[in-house]
Every structure is written in structure tokens, then in C-alpha cells.
Design an enzyme around this catalytic site. Structure first.
Site, PDB file in Angstrom:
ATOM      1  N   ASP A 131       0.751  -1.436   0.185  1.00 20.46           N
ATOM      2  CA  ASP A 131      -0.069  -0.102  -0.537  1.00 20.46           C
ATOM      3  C   ASP A 131       0.957   1.397   0.120  1.00 20.46           C
ATOM      4  OD1 ASP A 131      -2.842  -1.438  -0.182  1.00 20.46           O
ATOM      5  OD2 ASP A 131      -3.077  -0.932   1.681  1.00 20.46           O
ATOM      6  N   THR A 132       0.197   2.478  -0.717  1.00 23.35           N
ATOM      7  CA  THR A 132       1.535   3.333  -1.069  1.00 23.35           C
ATOM      8  C   THR A 132       0.025   4.677  -0.672  1.00 23.35           C
ATOM      9  OG1 THR A 132       2.768   2.348  -2.575  1.00 23.35           O
ATOM     10  CG2 THR A 132       2.654   4.097  -2.921  1.00 23.35           C
ATOM     11  N   THR A 133       0.975   5.826  -0.806  1.00 24.41           N
ATOM     12  CA  THR A 133       0.158   6.908  -0.537  1.00 24.41           C
ATOM     13  C   THR A 133       1.002   7.670  -1.850  1.00 24.41           C
ATOM     14  OG1 THR A 133      -0.740   9.286   0.811  1.00 24.41           O
ATOM     15  CG2 THR A 133       1.178   8.877   1.191  1.00 24.41           C
TER      16      THR A 133
ATOM     17  N   MET B   6      -1.940   4.408  -6.755  1.00 24.62           N
ATOM     18  CA  MET B   6      -1.048   3.847  -6.287  1.00 24.62           C
ATOM     19  C   MET B   6      -1.794   2.420  -6.030  1.00 24.62           C
ATOM     20  SD  MET B   6      -1.844   6.405  -2.958  1.00 24.62           S
ATOM     21  CE  MET B   6      -3.738   7.568  -3.553  1.00 24.62           C
TER      22      MET B   6
END
Length: 562
Positions: free
Chosen positions: A373-375, A455
Site C-alpha cells: 500500500d502506498t500514498t 497507487m
């Protein structure tokens, strides 16, 4: 575009204008814009712009806030990458802020503890040096206008007073908590996570106030000490001491040695638009490779969300991902054929492997000549600077390990190394792992046009390509392009050494027409499911005298402009 025709193939809503699948309209402003994965972070970015800050100040302030507001995706224990338009130099600038593997962790240790020839996804073996704070410092030293400490003040206040938990954040905190207490993720230590996020035996539910005073204290040390407030002194010693206590390898010396790198972005032309990507160790070139192949087909003529269009896109993805698995790695440790990978000649050669009438049963990497997971967030200011920044802890919250009393989790990017002899992404001490997070940027006629990102692990180049096609080939607006139903293909070969799983599985969002699903199945695609795995989008578009901004309906984000 003729929306009346489009509405016949999509499940529209109740809008009086625009695309029938759009969830909201695009946000407009003349002076600046920001789009982030949490509304409060977007507001903090706008506040920075209104205080006289640059787009870089706004982006950093928003990213700091997201580390508290969205800890399931990002934070100071992770890495960061950026693409930005420098209005003074009139060029796109790239920054690689990824950290390296611990100097004392060797390949033999990894192989001895590997699980099915792969590095474990959680725990100390997966930890690499955090690069985000150094990346912020590099950006601020070159482009910042506001005092460094001012960028931290809003989040320090929030972390001390508390903020309501957003829906997605509450969901992932709860799932992480369940994984730890059930023992499904056996790691060296979980008490620190429980102390911060589940002090009463449960994580916060949606809308419930949560605070993180330990993180506030850490941020204050960085605000006062600059980058050295993280990479030297109390914080670095605490990280190194914690790692030693649990039997890990990341040390204060690794932190002190870390430096990010300004890099020259790669680009390709796609139907009059220049699309930019960062070179490896990230996967930014995948977007460029996909677009190069798709430019050889009549994508517009194939039609929006038709079986023909989606089929061509997915086949281009599969071919590009085989090259990604074979060639993408830290260029400091391997000679990589980067120019060849993004060349039009090579794209034409690869495109000839795509058949419009059936799935290619056997895709392989090209033969180079001579050789989660990424922002994501973006910001733009009144002077024309546009920043595209992506930051992540990697899978979920990262490694699962939180150094004592610092309030943040260490990333697990180190699990993306390969353990195969001869692979360019083979693990080595002091090496940067393959990275999935990629900021997107596009120019038009030598002028900045689009800062954007999607993302979500391997979804990122797939999503970036779909956004460019929706804007360029299908004429969608900025918000409509983000809301358009997406596809996601899984099962390609991986840079970790994992082989392809046949022709993989193709997941389609619920808005994809039934006729398209049936047509893709008839072409030979195995249709699967990826609930919630279709990415998270933010974007800012520059037009004469104004900005347009858009955010993701699939998560908690917001776009603002003024």
C-alpha cells in the site's frame, strides 16, 4: 465525447452532466491545487500554498500529515520518489528517495531464512533504510520557501490532539491487528504496534479519535534538527538499538550513510504528449513501455471499455512486466538496457507479439542487445511548479516492526529483492531493492500538463496507462478518468524471481459492461476478482491560467484548489 452513447455501455448514476460513471466533478482553481489521500492532508497543503509556500512545501507538509492520518500506507519509516516541473529551469526533475539494504545483512543469511526461495514479507529481514525524510529535505533545500519546521507544525498538533479515523484507515488497521494477534504474521515483536494502535485491545473504528504522541515527539525532533534529526542522534540511535534488541540488521550507521539521488527521468511520446517516468530501481519504465506498444494500435478506434481495447492494454502489460521481472533493478549494481527498453523500435517488435483475436499463451522478456500500500499526492503553485510525489511503507503498514517509542513503522521494501544468482535484482548489502512506487508526470508541447499517480503495487503502471489512454484517446475529463472502471492483471513474472502463473488472471471493476466481460472471456482471458485492488488516484492538470484537480473515489482522498 458522446455521453449518450457511453451511457449505453456503463452503469451510470444520476448526474445531469459529464460521464455517467463520474462520482463528482473536477475541482478548479487559479492559484494552486493539491490532491492527497486524506482531506485533512489536502487542506494542510492548501494552507501551505496560501502562506506563501511552494508546491514542494505543500507536498511535503501533506506527506508529513499522511504519515499520521494514513499510517496504513506511508510514513517516515518508508521511501519516497518525486517528479516535478521546475518552472525556473523549465524541465522535469526526478528524485529517487529509496533506501538501501543493511550493510551487515548478507545474501547467505537471506537464503538460509528464505521461505520458498523468497524473502519473508514481514519482520527484520524485509527492512531497508527509510528514505522519505531525506527526500523531503532534498526537495526543501532546493525548492522550499517556508521554514522547514513550519511544514511539521500542523501534523505535530494533530498527532498530539488526535483526529478521527478515516474509513479505509480503520479497515486496514483492524486487519493488521487481526494478523498480528492471530500469529499469521510471525515477526520478532508486535507490542509496539499494539501500544500505539490498539492500547485497549482494538484499533480505532471509523470516525473515532486517535492520537500518536510518540510520533509527534519524533516529528518535533526532525522539525528542529532537519534531516539529521532523523538520520543521526536520538532517532537513529533508537532505531538501531531497537533493531539490535530484536535481532535485526538495520543500524544507526545505515541511517547515517543514507543519501537520496537526483536522477534524470525517462520519457516517451504518446500521441503528442510526453509521458515521464523514473528509471529503475522503480517500475516507472513499465508505463512508458506499455504506451509505446499501444501507440502502434488504434486505441481510440477500438472504443472505450470494449473487449478489443482492454485486451490490447492487458497484453501490452504482460509483455512489459516480463521485462520488468528480467531487467529492473538498482542501476548501481547492474548494467541495465534502459534506452533499449523504452525505444520505439523495441516497442514495435514487442507489439507484433500481440494478437487482437486471442491471448498470447507464452510471453517472455525481450533479449537485450549486448547485455501493495502506498500514498500518492500532488501539488501545484501560482508560479507553475507542479509536484508529483509518492511515498510508501510497502505492504500494508510495512514490516510490522515499530521502533521503541517513536510512533512509526519501518518499511518492508527489502522483501522485493531476488535470491536468484545472476539476477540484476539479486540481494546485496547496501543495495536498493526493486520498487513498485512511481510518480507520474506528463508534458505537452514542452509545457507542464499533468501530475498524476495511481497507487497500489503492480497496479501503478497499469493504472497510469489507463489514465493516459482515458485522457488522450477517449477524451475524458480529469475526474472522469479517475472514476472510469479499471482492469487489473495479476500473475506476471516478478523481479523477486517468481515465475508467471500461466496467462494470469484479469480482474474487472463492477462498472465494466457485461458485454466486455463476455468478449474478454471469449478471447481466452481468465476473469478473476481483486476487490479493492484497483488503485488510488490523484491528479492535477495545468491549463492556461488555471489548474484542475481530481481525487480517488475508491479511497478517502480529496482534491482542493483556490
Amino acid at each position: 465525447m458522446a455521453w449518450s452513447a457511453l451511457s449505453a455501455i456503463t452503469r451510470g448514476g444520476d448526474r445531469v452532466t459529464g460521464a455517467p460513471f463520474a462520482t463528482r466533478s473536477t475541482v478548479w482553481g487559479a492559484n494552486g491545487a493539491a490532491a492527497a489521500a486524506h482531506p485533512r492532508a489536502s487542506l494542510i497543503a492548501i494552507d501551505a500554498l496560501r502562506a506563501g509556500g511552494s508546491a514542494v512545501d505543500a507536498a511535503i507538509a501533506a506527506n508529513i500529515a499522511l504519515g499520521f492520518l494514513e499510517p496504513i500506507a506511508c510514513g517516515i519509516g518508508g521511501d519516497a520518489f518525486a517528479l516535478l516541473w521546475d518552472p525556473g529551469a523549465r524541465e522535469v526533475v526526478g528524485l529517487n528517495g529509496s533506501g538501501r539494504s543493511p550493510a551487515t545483512l548478507d545474501l547467505e543469511t537471506h537464503r538460509a531464512r528464505a521461505r520458498e526461495r523468497l524473502i519473508p514479507s514481514h519482520g527484520s529481514l524485509s527492512v531497508s533504510t527509510p528514505g522519505a525524510v531525506d527526500a523531503w529535505w532534498m526537495l526543501h533545500q532546493r525548492y522550499g520557501r517556508l521554514p522547514w519546521a513550519d511544514l511539521f507544525a500542523p501534523t505535530i498538533a494533530l498527532a498530539e490532539a488526535g483526529a478521527p479515523a478515516a474509513q479505509t484507515v480503520a479497515f486496514y488497521l483492524a486487519s493488521t491487528h487481526r494478523a498480528y494477534v492471530s500469529g499469521r504474521l510471525p515477526i520478532e515483536e508486535t507490542d509496539n504496534f499494539l501500544k500505539v494502535w490498539a492500547p485497549e485491545g482494538r484499533t480505532p473504528v471509523e470516525g473515532e479519535l486517535f492520537a500518536n504522541p510518540a510520533l509527534a515527539r519524533t516529528l518535533r525532533l526532525i522539525a528542529e534538527g532537519g534531516r539529521d534529526g532523523f538520520y543521526e542522534g536520538e532517532v537513529a540511535e533508537a532505531i538501531g538499538g531497537y533493531s539490535a534488541r530484536i535481532g535485526g540488521w538495520l543500524s544507526a550507521a545505515d541511517l547515517e550513510a543514507h543519501r537520496g539521488e537526483w536522477v534524470e527521468p525517462a520519457k516517451t511520446a504518446y500521441r503528442g504528449v510526453e509521458v515521464w517516468g523514473l528509471p529503475p530501481n522503480g517500475q516507472g519504465l513499465v508505463t512508458l513501455q506499455m504506451l509505446n506498444m499501444l501507440e502502434t494500435f488504434d486505441i481510440k478506434g477500438a472504443g472505450f471499455l470494449t473487449p478489443e481495447s482492454v485486451h490490447l492494454q492487458v497484453e501490452a502489460k504482460r509483455l512489459a512486466f516480463e521485462d520488468r521481472a528480467r531487467y529492473y533493478a538498482d542501476p548501481a549494481f547492474a548494467e541495465l538496457p534502459l534506452e533499449w527498453l523504452v525505444s520505439k523500435d523495441y516497442a514495435a517488435e514487442r507489439a507484433r507479439l500481440i494478437r487482437p483475436d486471442r491471448v498470447n499463451p507464452d510471453v517472455r522478456p525481450g533479449e537485450a542487445p549486448g547485455q501493495g500500500d502506498t500514498t500518492y499526492l500532488c501539488a501545484a503553485d501560482a508560479d507553475g511548479m507542479m509536484v508529483s510525489l509518492i511515498q510508501s511503507n510497502f505492504q500494508g503498514m510495512g514490516s510490522g516492526l515499530m521502533p521503541d517509542d517513536l510512533g512509526f513503522m519501518l518499511q518492508n521494501r527489502g522483501r522485493l529483492f531476488s535470491l536468484e544468482d545472476g539476477h540484476p535484482n539479486l540481494y546485496a548489502p547496501g543495495k536498493r531493492p526493486f520498487h513498485t512506487i512511481i510518480p507520474g508526470f506528463a508534458t505537452r508541447g514542452g509545457e507542464p500538463w499533468l501530475a498524476f499517480g495511481v497507487m497500489g503495487g503492480a497496479m501503478q503502471p497499469q493504472g497510469q496507462t489507463q489514465i493516459i489512454l482515458d485522457l488522450v484517446d477517449y477524451g475524458l475529463g480529469l475526474q472522469e478518468a479517475g472514476d472510469a472502471p479499471r482492469w487489473l492483471h495479476e500473475g506476471s513474472s516478478e523481479p523477486t524471481g517468481e515465475p508467471a502463473k500461466g496467462t494470469g488472471a484479469l480482474a474487472l471493476e463492477t462498472g465494466v459492461p457485461d458485454a466486455t466481460r463476455a468478449g474478454l472471456a471469449a478471447l481466452g482471458w481468465r476473469l478473476g476478482e481483486a476487490p479493492g485492488g484497483f488503485g488510488g488516484y490523484q491528479a492535477i492538470e495545468r491549463l492556461p491560467g488555471r489548474y484542475a484537480a481530481a481525487s480517488e473515489m475508491r479511497k478517502d482522498g480529496a482534491a482542493l484548489a483556490y
